[in-house]
Structures are given as C-alpha cells and as structure tokens.
Design a protein around this motif. Structure first.
Motif, mmCIF file in Angstrom:
data_model
loop_
_atom_site.group_PDB
_atom_site.id
_atom_site.type_symbol
_atom_site.label_atom_id
_atom_site.label_comp_id
_atom_site.label_asym_id
_atom_site.label_seq_id
_atom_site.Cartn_x
_atom_site.Cartn_y
_atom_site.Cartn_z
ATOM 1 N N GLU A 156 0.850 -1.184 0.000
ATOM 2 C CA GLU A 156 0.000 0.000 0.000
ATOM 3 C C GLU A 156 0.890 1.240 0.000
ATOM 4 O OE1 GLU A 156 -3.219 0.398 -0.146
ATOM 5 O OE2 GLU A 156 -3.950 -1.659 0.103
ATOM 6 N N GLU A 157 0.598 2.173 -0.909
ATOM 7 C CA GLU A 157 1.374 3.410 -0.995
ATOM 8 C C GLU A 157 0.545 4.579 -0.464
ATOM 9 O OE1 GLU A 157 2.529 3.816 -5.067
ATOM 10 O OE2 GLU A 157 3.435 1.820 -5.150
ATOM 11 N N HIS A 158 1.155 5.356 0.415
ATOM 12 C CA HIS A 158 0.490 6.520 0.999
ATOM 13 C C HIS A 158 1.329 7.753 0.647
ATOM 14 C CE1 HIS A 158 -1.694 3.498 3.432
ATOM 15 N NE2 HIS A 158 -0.505 2.917 3.542
ATOM 16 N N PRO A 159 1.040 8.406 -0.485
ATOM 17 C CA PRO A 159 1.856 9.544 -0.924
ATOM 18 C C PRO A 159 1.944 10.641 0.140
ATOM 19 C CG PRO A 159 0.423 8.821 -2.694
ATOM 20 C CD PRO A 159 -0.016 8.078 -1.465
ATOM 21 N N LEU A 160 3.153 11.160 0.326
ATOM 22 C CA LEU A 160 3.405 12.202 1.320
ATOM 23 C C LEU A 160 3.669 13.564 0.676
ATOM 24 C CD1 LEU A 160 5.808 10.189 3.661
ATOM 25 C CD2 LEU A 160 3.406 10.750 4.116
ATOM 26 N N PHE A 161 4.625 13.573 -0.278
ATOM 27 C CA PHE A 161 4.968 14.852 -0.903
ATOM 28 C C PHE A 161 5.639 14.621 -2.250
ATOM 29 C CE2 PHE A 161 8.489 13.657 1.892
ATOM 30 C CZ PHE A 161 9.616 13.887 1.126
ATOM 31 N N TYR A 162 5.813 15.724 -2.966
ATOM 32 C CA TYR A 162 6.388 15.682 -4.321
ATOM 33 C C TYR A 162 7.635 16.567 -4.351
ATOM 34 C CZ TYR A 162 1.874 13.633 -5.152
ATOM 35 O OH TYR A 162 0.773 12.818 -5.084
ATOM 36 N N GLU A 163 8.768 15.922 -4.566
ATOM 37 C CA GLU A 163 10.057 16.616 -4.485
ATOM 38 C C GLU A 163 10.610 16.888 -5.883
ATOM 39 O OE1 GLU A 163 14.380 16.008 -2.236
ATOM 40 O OE2 GLU A 163 13.112 14.270 -2.659
ATOM 41 N N ASN A 164 10.849 18.156 -6.169
ATOM 42 C CA ASN A 164 11.383 18.540 -7.478
ATOM 43 C C ASN A 164 12.773 17.956 -7.713
ATOM 44 O OD1 ASN A 164 9.119 20.131 -7.652
ATOM 45 N ND2 ASN A 164 10.207 21.890 -8.467
ATOM 46 N N PHE A 165 13.050 17.622 -8.970
ATOM 47 C CA PHE A 165 14.418 17.371 -9.406
ATOM 48 C C PHE A 165 14.981 18.696 -9.913
ATOM 49 C CE2 PHE A 165 12.841 12.963 -9.886
ATOM 50 C CZ PHE A 165 13.834 12.312 -9.161
ATOM 51 N N PHE A 288 3.771 8.683 12.746
ATOM 52 C CA PHE A 288 5.019 8.914 12.011
ATOM 53 C C PHE A 288 4.742 9.688 10.728
ATOM 54 C CE2 PHE A 288 8.715 7.104 9.483
ATOM 55 C CZ PHE A 288 9.679 7.833 10.162
ATOM 56 N N ARG A 289 3.668 9.324 10.039
ATOM 57 C CA ARG A 289 3.287 10.026 8.805
ATOM 58 C C ARG A 289 3.018 11.501 9.069
ATOM 59 N NH1 ARG A 289 -0.976 11.859 5.915
ATOM 60 N NH2 ARG A 289 -2.336 11.601 7.740
ATOM 61 N N LYS A 290 2.289 11.785 10.125
ATOM 62 C CA LYS A 290 1.956 13.179 10.450
ATOM 63 C C LYS A 290 3.201 13.989 10.797
ATOM 64 C CE LYS A 290 -2.814 12.460 12.009
ATOM 65 N NZ LYS A 290 -3.753 12.503 13.158
ATOM 66 N N GLU A 291 4.154 13.357 11.476
ATOM 67 C CA GLU A 291 5.383 14.071 11.839
ATOM 68 C C GLU A 291 6.216 14.385 10.606
ATOM 69 O OE1 GLU A 291 7.415 16.266 14.308
ATOM 70 O OE2 GLU A 291 5.728 15.040 14.991
ATOM 71 N N ILE A 292 6.239 13.473 9.637
ATOM 72 C CA ILE A 292 6.951 13.732 8.384
ATOM 73 C C ILE A 292 6.337 14.933 7.681
ATOM 74 C CG2 ILE A 292 7.463 12.850 6.074
ATOM 75 C CD1 ILE A 292 7.594 10.044 7.366
ATOM 76 N N LEU A 293 5.013 14.929 7.550
ATOM 77 C CA LEU A 293 4.324 16.012 6.853
ATOM 78 C C LEU A 293 4.521 17.353 7.560
ATOM 79 C CD1 LEU A 293 0.986 14.270 5.809
ATOM 80 C CD2 LEU A 293 2.893 14.954 4.333
ATOM 81 N N ALA A 294 4.652 17.320 8.877
ATOM 82 C CA ALA A 294 4.859 18.560 9.632
ATOM 83 C C ALA A 294 6.231 19.163 9.372
ATOM 84 C CB ALA A 294 4.687 18.297 11.126
ATOM 85 N N ASN A 295 7.144 18.365 8.811
ATOM 86 C CA ASN A 295 8.508 18.839 8.586
ATOM 87 C C ASN A 295 8.866 18.954 7.105
ATOM 88 O OD1 ASN A 295 10.203 18.921 11.306
ATOM 89 N ND2 ASN A 295 8.721 17.257 11.479
ATOM 90 N N VAL A 296 7.863 18.963 6.257
ATOM 91 C CA VAL A 296 8.070 19.100 4.820
ATOM 92 C C VAL A 296 7.465 20.429 4.366
ATOM 93 C CG1 VAL A 296 7.423 18.170 2.565
ATOM 94 C CG2 VAL A 296 8.101 16.620 4.387
ATOM 95 N N GLU A 298 5.333 23.222 2.646
ATOM 96 C CA GLU A 298 3.953 23.114 2.177
ATOM 97 C C GLU A 298 3.867 22.945 0.655
ATOM 98 O OE1 GLU A 298 1.033 22.869 3.749
ATOM 99 O OE2 GLU A 298 2.131 22.735 5.640
ATOM 100 N N LYS A 299 4.751 23.617 -0.062
ATOM 101 C CA LYS A 299 4.677 23.569 -1.524
ATOM 102 C C LYS A 299 4.943 22.172 -2.066
ATOM 103 C CE LYS A 299 9.480 25.003 -2.471
ATOM 104 N NZ LYS A 299 9.880 23.994 -3.422
ATOM 105 N N MET A 300 5.623 21.332 -1.277
ATOM 106 C CA MET A 300 5.912 19.972 -1.730
ATOM 107 C C MET A 300 4.729 19.025 -1.556
ATOM 108 S SD MET A 300 9.815 19.069 -0.634
ATOM 109 C CE MET A 300 11.218 19.958 -1.314
ATOM 110 N N LYS A 301 3.729 19.453 -0.803
ATOM 111 C CA LYS A 301 2.606 18.566 -0.514
ATOM 112 C C LYS A 301 1.554 18.575 -1.617
ATOM 113 C CE LYS A 301 3.292 19.434 4.413
ATOM 114 N NZ LYS A 301 2.705 19.991 5.645
ATOM 115 N N VAL A 302 1.725 19.472 -2.586
ATOM 116 C CA VAL A 302 0.754 19.610 -3.671
ATOM 117 C C VAL A 302 1.389 19.177 -4.987
ATOM 118 C CG1 VAL A 302 -0.789 21.177 -4.876
ATOM 119 C CG2 VAL A 302 -0.312 21.526 -2.446
ATOM 120 N N ARG A 303 0.726 18.293 -5.674
ATOM 121 C CA ARG A 303 1.274 17.808 -6.947
ATOM 122 C C ARG A 303 1.073 18.827 -8.076
ATOM 123 N NH1 ARG A 303 0.085 11.980 -9.888
ATOM 124 N NH2 ARG A 303 1.011 12.499 -11.906
ATOM 125 N N LYS A 304 -0.083 19.456 -8.128
ATOM 126 C CA LYS A 304 -0.439 20.431 -9.162
ATOM 127 C C LYS A 304 -0.149 19.863 -10.558
ATOM 128 C CE LYS A 304 0.007 24.604 -6.363
ATOM 129 N NZ LYS A 304 0.694 25.914 -6.199
#
Length: 316
Positions: A156-165, A288-296, A298-304
């Motif tokens: 099961e995959e639970h997407p967290l954020f989208y990191e630019n290259f 653990f998931r919530k703590e990761i998201l709290a430290n990423v 905001e702009k990375m959390k949206v795929r757009k």
C-alpha cells in the motif's frame, strides 16, 4: 505448539541460518534448535532441510512457515487493537528508507518524533528500493519511505509529498547560462549519475531519455550511491548532475548559484510511506506520517501540474 516456536521458525526462514536467527531472537543457538525440533516432532514433519547451506525449508515446511507468519501477525494485532482504542502511540517501529532521501528528511523528523512519543523505539535502515520491498513483504519492516509508484500489488502506498528534481551544474557547463532548463537541453556526455540499483538513477534517465539514448554517457564511469558525491564531482570535475530538491537545504550561497530549475511541468519524485497491504501498527505509523508532513515544506505537498517520474526505467 507455542508462539515462541513459531517466532523461531520464522526467524530461521528469514535469515536462513540457525546461528543468525538465534542472535536475532536473543537466545542461544541450542535453545532455538531444541524448540524447533520439538515443534517438528509434534507435527511429525521436517520444517527445514539442515543438510543444505544456507538452510532451506522443506516443501511442507514452506507451507507451515507461511501459516506461522499469518498467526504471528494476527497475534500482534491484538496489542495494536488495544493501543488504538487507548489512543496510545508506543512500541517499536521498523522503518526502511532509500539513501537518496534519508540524510535530507530524517534529521528534520526523528528528534521531534521521539520527543513527542517517548514510548516509541525507532529502528531505521537505509536500503535500496528492492530491499525495502522485499523486507516489507517478509514483514521485517513496518513501513518504508521511498519513491513511488512501485507497481506492486502486495504493498500500500500513501503519498506524502512531491520533491522537485533540479540541475546542479558547473559554471563552465552550458546549463549554467540558462534560467530554466528543459530536458532537451541535457547532454549525456556531461552528466554524473548514481550507479545501478538506485531508483533515482532510473528517474534521472527517464528525465533524459527524450533527448538521448542510454548508451551515450561520458567515457568516465564513476559508480557511487551518494548524492553528496555527485555534488563534489560536479564542483571538482565540471559537468552537471540532477539532484532531489531536499538535498539543497545546506548549500552555501556559492553552491546555490550552481542550481538551475526545470521548466514546467517540473519533473518530481513522489515520496510515499509504504506498508504491507495488511499492515499492523496503524496508530504508530499514522503518527510517524503526520510528523513527516509537519517537517516538509507546504509547496511539496501539492502535486499540481508537476510530472511524476517513474522509478522503473522506461524504454526509449
């Protein structure tokens, strides 16, 4: 038949060694062997073929071990159900993470998480994507942090954020003259990439494939699994590389002048928290998931309109 005996059987199957299994179970090898022998005598079968090294299960032993894994997992669910009802976050969380993400994400997360949840013990290993997938399926890890999609029906995959290259280019390289870079601007003979076995290598090659074939790389092949080494190779040997955006956080002003961003749609890697399809420790993993998201950021959390780059190597 006891759960301890089943744990010993699963440990031997996992490590394919009585000695290593005993070490992992914190018992002596004779104790572990004796308990497995008792179980075999009770069942009237041989679970393991001891004549082979590494140790392998017999045909019927494989079926017994598969059922033992189910029993132990369901047994663990009892404590998880109670913990969930009590809203308690405690226990051991075993996490696998890819090396191209670990040094840039975990320092932000681990200290804050453990301060917030002092009853939790975190065990973290840096592994390749394939290793994490295997260990999740064997239930030796509770969750993994890695690039997705994995195209694996058992997970099961639970997407967290989208990191630019991003591009990291030497001043002498033609890419440093551009404000924004397109994949068609890339030159195979100037790029530094990770060695095989890293999913980020495949993603970089997928970004580049529109421009050049995979057999056109520079005549120096330097095998590394380190993003930091790629940076140094660019700084000292010219050329360019492609980096994940979180790796930029500690760059100096001079180094940031070497960074160039891609034109839209920007290529990104999708970072997900991955679990076995029938995972346990829901409350712990969710914390653990919530703590990761709290430290990423905001702009990375949206795929757009960003373009998620596949971790599987595409055919040109």
């Amino acid at each position: 038949m006891t759960t301890v005996q089943l744990e010993y059987v699963v440990a031997v199957d996992t490590h394919r060694s009585f000695v290593t299994a005993a070490e992992k179970c914190f018992v002596t090898q004779p104790t572990l062997s004796m308990q497995i022998q008792k179980l075999e005598d009770e069942l009237g079968i041989k679970i393991f073929d001891r004549s082979k090294l590494p140790v392998v299960p017999t045909e019927i032993g494989s079926a017994v071990i598969a059922q033992a894994r189910i029993i132990l997992k369901e047994n663990s669910r009892i404590r998880e159900i109670i913990a969930d009802r009590k809203k308690e976050v405690q226990g051991t969380l075993k996490v696998g993470i890819i090396p191209t993400l670990a040094p840039y994400l975990l320092p932000r997360v681990l200290t804050a998480f453990l301060k917030k949840y002092p009853k939790v013990k975190l065990e973290v290993w840096e592994y390749s994507t394939e290793q994490i997938i295997q260990l999740l399926r064997q239930e030796q890890l509770d969750c993994g942090l890695l690039a997705t999609p994995l195209h694996n029906q058992h997970l099961e995959e639970h997407p967290l954020f989208y990191e630019n290259f991003v591009i990291y280019a030497a001043k002498s390289n033609k890419l440093s003259d551009k404000k924004l870079v397109d994949a068609t601007d890339l030159d195979a003979k100037d790029i530094w990439v990770l060695n095989e076995g890293h999913c980020m290598r495949n993603q970089v090659l997928n970004i580049c494939q529109d421009k050049f074939g995979m057999g056109e790389f520079k005549n120096l092949e330097y095998n590394t699994g380190s993003v930091e080494t790629l940076k140094r190779m660019v700084e000292l040997n010219e050329g360019y590389t492609i980096l994940p955006e979180l790796s930029l956080q500690d760059l100096t002003a001079k180094q940031m002048n070497m960074v160039r961003f891609f034109k839209a749609p920007e290529p990104v890697r999708e970072i997900s928290l991955v679990t076995h399809r029938y995972f346990i420790k829901q409350a712990l993993i969710e914390a653990f998931r919530k703590e990761i998201l709290a430290n990423v950021p905001e702009k990375m959390k949206v795929r757009k309109t960003r373009k998620v780059i596949d971790i599987l190597l595409e055919k040109p």
